[in-house]
Every structure is written in structure tokens, then in C-alpha cells.
Design a protein around this motif. Structure first.
Motif, short mmCIF file in Angstrom:
data_model
loop_
_atom_site.label_atom_id
_atom_site.label_comp_id
_atom_site.label_asym_id
_atom_site.label_seq_id
_atom_site.Cartn_x
_atom_site.Cartn_y
_atom_site.Cartn_z
N ARG A 138 0.86 -1.18 0.00
CA ARG A 138 0.00 0.00 0.00
C ARG A 138 0.90 1.23 0.00
NH1 ARG A 138 -4.87 1.91 2.89
NH2 ARG A 138 -4.39 3.41 4.54
N ALA A 139 0.68 2.13 -0.94
CA ALA A 139 1.45 3.37 -1.01
C ALA A 139 0.62 4.52 -0.46
CB ALA A 139 1.86 3.68 -2.45
N CYS A 140 1.12 5.16 0.59
CA CYS A 140 0.42 6.29 1.22
C CYS A 140 1.02 7.60 0.68
CB CYS A 140 0.57 6.23 2.73
SG CYS A 140 -0.11 4.72 3.46
N ILE A 141 0.20 8.40 0.05
CA ILE A 141 0.64 9.65 -0.57
C ILE A 141 0.18 10.82 0.30
CG2 ILE A 141 0.40 11.18 -2.56
CD1 ILE A 141 -0.05 7.49 -3.08
N SER A 142 1.13 11.45 0.97
CA SER A 142 0.82 12.57 1.87
C SER A 142 0.76 13.89 1.10
CB SER A 142 1.87 12.68 2.97
OG SER A 142 1.95 11.48 3.70
N THR A 143 0.16 14.89 1.70
CA THR A 143 0.03 16.25 1.14
C THR A 143 -0.44 16.23 -0.31
OG1 THR A 143 2.41 16.37 0.60
CG2 THR A 143 1.71 17.26 2.74
#
Length: 300
Positions: A138-143
Motif C-alpha cells: 500500500r502506497a500512502c501519498i501525503s500532502t
């Protein structure tokens, strides 16, 4: 007429994202009870913990024990910010791993001391090894909407970062309004673009409730076709690298809204509130989400 999904998956992030920056130490047994209570509420996807340096995140020092002692119900994620974290996650037999990168260079450098491009370069071999070993990534993309240092983020920059992750073979993109500044139009536009460009990738929306717009943003994302949402029981959480950001949107409030719309989650709101009640005495601030307040008032 609104076209909404018939079913929605909730990914509970309270045990990891919700507790990692909690100032008051939460004992291993209390974390495990929190996790068990949430599973009993019908939650089958959850962020359990994070394999990070205890020096920087002491609350996550018991990560190995949390993974090994938690019952495997559905997909249970652990966060691994680098190769060492991924190695430790695999040693504990975690079969679902989350990595993270901020779209904003400024945010990323304050968070993990690397630019966005440097972070992606470092994660490329990590993701390749995880996928080769059969691990769900799972790739979490912040901002993805706004940055506390750079302001509004260009949608194309978010899409480009997601393209890079997809090319690396990730299974899921969790796209976050890290500081809670997005509005429903921005939510609809970004998630519509993501669903159109990545039809075979799981797309998850992650909203913080800083300005009390998370529920509205979730409704807009539902209209864009999103059927996966990160939420945190009790609205626990926040980000030390995002000044002013408050907790994640509360699981119990989101499930209540979805229930009212006839959308199936398989989650019992009252049992989520019971889980929140159990962890409430172990955190350093009062929990005042809408459904939890109603639960407390009805049980006086």
C-alpha cells in the motif's frame, strides 16, 4: 441523482496513525485490546503499527509484538518507511506493508529527511522485494491537496507520483488530505482523475478533519467512485510534521453516515464506540466525536 457505491471498505488507522504521536504511553496490552475490539466491530482492514526507530517514535517500540500477537483478520497493515522497516515487517510475518511519500518536497524533507524523488529512489528496490515475496503493498501519498509549507499542491504532481508508485507494482494508493484543507470540489476532482487513470488499482481516500470538512470530502469522493476510506476510531491521530493538522476523520462518524445512505460496510457503530471507550482512558485528550458522544450519553 447521486450514484454511490453499494459497499464501502473502511481501513482503520487508529492503532497506528492514531496512536503513534500520542504523548501518553499506551501499553502493549491496551493496544492489543483496542485492535481486538475493532475487529469485533467488523473491521477487517487495519493499520496495526509501524516499524520505525523507537528513538523517533517511542510509541511504536512494541511493533513486533503487536503484529505477532494480533489475530489475522483480513488485511492487517504495518507501516515501513525504509528497507530496514520492511525487513522487520517481514520478519514478523506481516503480509501487508504500507510505504509513504509526500508529494511536497518540503513536507517530505521534514518528515524523513529526503526529497520526494530521493524517497522514491530508495523505495523502488524495497517495493520490488516485497512484491517478489508476495506481500501486498500500500502506497500512502501525503500532502495530496495542500502542504503546510508550500500551499496548494498541483493535481498533476499527485498523479505523477501515483504513476511512479503504480509502475513499481503497488497494489493500493492511499491519497491523503494530510492537513485537512481540501474542499469537496477538490476531493471530487482529484479522486475522479485517479479512478479514471488507475482503474485496476485500489484507490483509498484519507481525510483529516482539521476544518470539519472530512465528511463532506468523503461524500464527494463517494460520488467520484471511491469505495475505500481510511478512518480512525475516536478521530485519533495527527501529524507532527503538519502544523495545525488534527486527527483523522472518526470511524464511527463515517460508518454512521454510510449506514444512513444505505451503503454497506459490515461494521457495527456501537461496537466501534465500545472500542473507543476502551482506549479513551489511555490517551491524553478527551474524545468528542459525534457518535461517541451519543454513545456515552445513552449509557449514562
Amino acid at each position: 441523482m447521486f450514484i454511490l457505491p453499494k459497499n464501502v471498505t473502511i481501513i482503520e488507522v487508529g492503532p497506528r496513525d492514531g496512536l503513534q504521536n500520542e504523548k501518553k504511553h499506551v501499553a502493549e496490552k491496551d493496544k492489543l485490546q483496542f485492535i481486538r475490539s475493532l475487529q469485533e466491530a467488523g473491521i477487517h482492514e487495519m493499520e496495526l503499527t509501524s516499524f520505525v526507530s523507537p528513538k523517533w517514535v517511542p510509541q511504536m517500540a512494541d511493533a513486533k509484538a503487536i503484529v505477532e500477537k494480533s489475530e489475522r483478520v483480513g488485511r492487517q497493515f504495518v507501516l515501513a518507511p525504509n528497507a530496514k522497516g520492511a525487513e522487520l515487517a517481514q520478519e514478523s510475518n506481516a503480509n501487508s506493508v504500507a510505504v509513504f511519500v509526500g508529494v511536497s518536497d518540503s513536507f517530505n524533507e521534514r518528515n524523513i529527511n529526503r526529497s520526494t524523488d530521493e524517497s522514491m529512489d530508495a523505495l523502488d528496490p524495497v517495493i520490488a522485494k516485497l512484491k517478489n515475496d508476495g506481500v501486498f503493498v500500500r502506497a500512502c501519498i501525503s500532502t495530496a491537496f495542500y502542504c503546510p509549507y508550500e500551499g496548494k499542491i498541483k493535481q498533476e504532481d499527485v498523479l505523477e507520483l501515483c504513476r511512479k508508485f503504480v509502475s513499481m507494482g503497488v497494489d493500493e494508493l492511499s491519497v491523503a488530505d494530510t492537513i485537512g484543507m481540501a474542499n469537496p470540489v477538490e476531493s471530487y476532482e482529484l479522486f475522479s482523475s485517479l479512478k479514471k487513470e488507475f482503474p485496476t488499482i485500489l484507490i483509498t481516500a484519507h481525510f483529516h478533519d482539521t476544518r470539519k470538512m472530512a465528511i463532506a470530502n468523503i461524500f464527494a469522493a463517494l460520488q467520484a467512485g471511491v469505495d475505500r476510506f481510511d478512518t480512525s476510531a475516536g478521530g485519533l491521530g495527527g501529524c507532527p510534521f503538519a502544523p495545525g493538522a488534527t486527527g483523522n476523520v472518526a470511524t464511527e462518524d463515517v460508518v454512521n453516515m454510510l449506514d444512513s445512505l444505505g451503503i454497506i460496510t459490515g461494521i457495527d457503530v456501537e461496537k466501534v464506540c465500545i472500542a473507543v471507550d476502551g482506549i479513551s482512558e489511555h490517551v491524553s485528550h478527551p474524545i468528542e466525536t459525534g457518535m461517541y458522544r451519543l454513545y456515552k450519553n445513552s449509557n449514562r
